[in-house]
Design a protein around this motif. Structure first.
Motif, PDB file in Angstrom:
ATOM      1  N   ARG A  56       0.838  -1.191   0.000  1.00 39.64           N
ATOM      2  CA  ARG A  56       0.000   0.000   0.000  1.00 39.64           C
ATOM      3  C   ARG A  56       0.872   1.239   0.000  1.00 39.64           C
ATOM      4  N   ASP A  57       0.325   2.325  -0.530  1.00 40.01           N
ATOM      5  CA  ASP A  57       1.098   3.561  -0.590  1.00 40.01           C
ATOM      6  C   ASP A  57       0.687   4.547   0.497  1.00 40.01           C
ATOM      7  N   GLU A  62      -2.420   4.457   9.964  1.00 39.68           N
ATOM      8  CA  GLU A  62      -3.849   4.689  10.137  1.00 39.68           C
ATOM      9  C   GLU A  62      -4.453   3.895  11.287  1.00 39.68           C
ATOM     10  N   ALA A  63      -3.909   2.716  11.556  1.00 39.91           N
ATOM     11  CA  ALA A  63      -4.455   1.866  12.613  1.00 39.91           C
ATOM     12  C   ALA A  63      -3.780   2.096  13.958  1.00 39.91           C
ATOM     13  N   THR A  64      -2.928   3.104  14.053  1.00 37.37           N
ATOM     14  CA  THR A  64      -2.194   3.375  15.289  1.00 37.37           C
ATOM     15  C   THR A  64      -2.619   4.701  15.903  1.00 37.37           C
ATOM     16  N   GLY A  65      -2.151   4.943  17.108  1.00 35.27           N
ATOM     17  CA  GLY A  65      -2.456   6.196  17.774  1.00 35.27           C
ATOM     18  C   GLY A  65      -1.885   7.399  17.065  1.00 35.27           C
ATOM     19  N   TYR A  66      -0.856   7.194  16.242  1.00 36.36           N
ATOM     20  CA  TYR A  66      -0.265   8.307  15.495  1.00 36.36           C
ATOM     21  C   TYR A  66      -1.245   8.897  14.474  1.00 36.36           C
ATOM     22  N   ALA A  67      -2.235   8.131  14.069  1.00 38.42           N
ATOM     23  CA  ALA A  67      -3.214   8.631  13.104  1.00 38.42           C
ATOM     24  C   ALA A  67      -4.027   9.786  13.678  1.00 38.42           C
ATOM     25  N   LYS A  68      -4.080   9.881  15.006  1.00 41.71           N
ATOM     26  CA  LYS A  68      -4.870  10.928  15.659  1.00 41.71           C
ATOM     27  C   LYS A  68      -3.971  11.931  16.381  1.00 41.71           C
ATOM     28  N   ASP A  82       5.365   7.197  24.588  1.00 39.71           N
ATOM     29  CA  ASP A  82       6.034   5.895  24.601  1.00 39.71           C
ATOM     30  C   ASP A  82       5.041   4.752  24.484  1.00 39.71           C
ATOM     31  N   ALA A  83       3.922   4.859  25.200  1.00 38.14           N
ATOM     32  CA  ALA A  83       2.908   3.805  25.135  1.00 38.14           C
ATOM     33  C   ALA A  83       2.280   3.723  23.748  1.00 38.14           C
ATOM     34  N   LEU A  84       2.024   4.874  23.123  1.00 36.97           N
ATOM     35  CA  LEU A  84       1.466   4.894  21.764  1.00 36.97           C
ATOM     36  C   LEU A  84       2.435   4.231  20.779  1.00 36.97           C
ATOM     37  N   HIS A  85       3.716   4.496  20.955  1.00 32.99           N
ATOM     38  CA  HIS A  85       4.703   3.920  20.044  1.00 32.99           C
ATOM     39  C   HIS A  85       4.788   2.402  20.224  1.00 32.99           C
ATOM     40  N   ASP A  86       4.771   1.953  21.466  1.00 35.16           N
ATOM     41  CA  ASP A  86       4.796   0.508  21.714  1.00 35.16           C
ATOM     42  C   ASP A  86       3.593  -0.175  21.073  1.00 35.16           C
ATOM     43  N   ASP A  87       2.417   0.439  21.185  1.00 30.39           N
ATOM     44  CA  ASP A  87       1.209  -0.121  20.567  1.00 30.39           C
ATOM     45  C   ASP A  87       1.345  -0.155  19.051  1.00 30.39           C
ATOM     46  N   ALA A  88       1.918   0.919  18.468  1.00 29.45           N
ATOM     47  CA  ALA A  88       2.090   0.977  17.015  1.00 29.45           C
ATOM     48  C   ALA A  88       3.002  -0.143  16.528  1.00 29.45           C
ATOM     49  N   LEU A  89       4.072  -0.420  17.262  1.00 29.28           N
ATOM     50  CA  LEU A  89       4.986  -1.496  16.877  1.00 29.28           C
ATOM     51  C   LEU A  89       4.287  -2.852  16.884  1.00 29.28           C
ATOM     52  N   GLN A  90       3.311  -3.011  17.768  1.00 30.72           N
ATOM     53  CA  GLN A  90       2.568  -4.268  17.824  1.00 30.72           C
ATOM     54  C   GLN A  90       1.576  -4.400  16.676  1.00 30.72           C
ATOM     55  N   VAL A  91       1.027  -3.270  16.234  1.00 28.03           N
ATOM     56  CA  VAL A  91      -0.028  -3.283  15.211  1.00 28.03           C
ATOM     57  C   VAL A  91       0.534  -3.376  13.802  1.00 28.03           C
ATOM     58  N   ALA A 134       4.850   9.289   5.559  1.00 26.24           N
ATOM     59  CA  ALA A 134       5.030   9.019   4.135  1.00 26.24           C
ATOM     60  C   ALA A 134       5.763  10.172   3.454  1.00 26.24           C
ATOM     61  N   GLY A 135       6.904   9.869   2.824  1.00 26.07           N
ATOM     62  CA  GLY A 135       7.543  10.825   1.936  1.00 26.07           C
ATOM     63  C   GLY A 135       8.593  11.771   2.452  1.00 26.07           C
ATOM     64  N   PRO A 136       8.937  11.814   3.754  1.00 27.08           N
ATOM     65  CA  PRO A 136       9.987  12.740   4.169  1.00 27.08           C
ATOM     66  C   PRO A 136      11.345  12.424   3.548  1.00 27.08           C
TER      67      PRO A 136
END
Length: 272
Positions: A56-57, A62-68, A82-91, A134-136
């Motif tokens: 996907r591009d 989108e499915a992580t806390g970073y989306a919000k 830190d907790a958001l990042h740990d969750d993102a790594l799992q997802v 995406a894209g930096p």
């Protein structure tokens, strides 16, 4: 808007949905159903490029806390980062998107997340829970520590960023540093002094509730070179920071021009 009106809602982005109209678009990845339906009707084989692996591009966040991330109060996000990042790594199915271009001399930490289309150039280091959307583009000799960089942002050569959040479409030129720790700690190796931001208008100081925070740099911010920011700075969207500015513990309103007028820093409205 719906959330502010206390209306329960969900946002969904559809890809490859069957139904009318199924118009085939040349080079489009989102019309795979239409392409396969057309080939099947003509009795042609169905091709799966790359051995059947789908890429996907999107940024993948989108499915992580970073989306919000834009919905968080700054101090709340810093507390939960830190907790958001740990969750993102799992997802996330993969930390580093297959389209990323990383120079062999670059160093990427094992807990770093990198989205599609990112370029990391020579002798740069991205580490300690950093995220590139995406894209930096990360220029020559940069160092990113525990930072979030939004979509299509450009970091020039020898940019150093610590514990910071950079918005989308920003352009930070060469030899820029965003520091994250107050110099007034007794021991910089063990920072305990809280980062506090001060507004140019008559408003109370903003407490970041952390002893390590570099800056929040808004969308489309542009900077000159040889700039030192932080510890603790918030720069509003569409602002410009001119060459050789040195400032911290400040809140810069959106659409501002920040320039050095020795011996003081001048902030004025930017005309767009």
């Amino acid at each position: 808007m719906l959330g502010e009106a206390n209306v329960s809602h969900a946002s969904v982005r559809y890809f490859s949905v069957y139904g009318e109209p199924q118009t085939v678009k040349e080079g489009s990845h989102s019309w795979v159903v239409a392409w396969m339906a057309m080939r099947a009707k003509l009795g042609l084989p169905l091709h799966l490029n790359g051995g059947g692996r789908q890429v996907r591009d999107s940024s993948g966040l989108e499915a992580t806390g970073y989306a919000k991330i834009g919905e968080f109060e700054l101090s709340d996000f810093l507390t939960r980062w830190d907790a958001l990042h740990d969750d993102a790594l799992q997802v996330l199915p993969e930390r580093i998107h297959p389209t990323v271009q990383i120079h062999p001399t670059a160093i990427i930490g094992e807990d770093v997340i990198i989205g599609p289309g990112v370029r990391v150039h020579e002798f740069s280091t991205v580490r300690k829970r950093s995220v590139l959307g995406a894209g930096p583009s990360v220029g020559f000799g940069c160092e990113l520590t525990h930072s979030f960089v939004g979509e299509n942002t450009v970091l020039g050569h020898q940019v150093g960023i610590g514990h910071s959040i950079i918005g989308t479409g920003a352009h930070l030129s060469a030899n820029l540093v965003i520091a994250a720790i107050s110099l007034w700690n007794y021991d910089l190796r063990v920072p305990i002094k809280e980062i506090v931001l001060h507004s140019p208008v008559d408003e109370p100081p903003y407490h970041c509730t952390t002893s390590q925070f570099g800056g929040l740099i808004g969308d489309k911010v542009q900077t000159g070179s040889m700039i030192a920011l932080g510890r603790g700075i918030a720069v509003g969207r569409h602002s410009v920071i001119a060459v050789s500015v040195c400032m911290g513990s400040a809140i810069v309103p959106a659409a501002s021009v920040v320039r050095s007028s020795s011996p003081e820093v001048v902030i004025e409205t930017r005309r767009i």
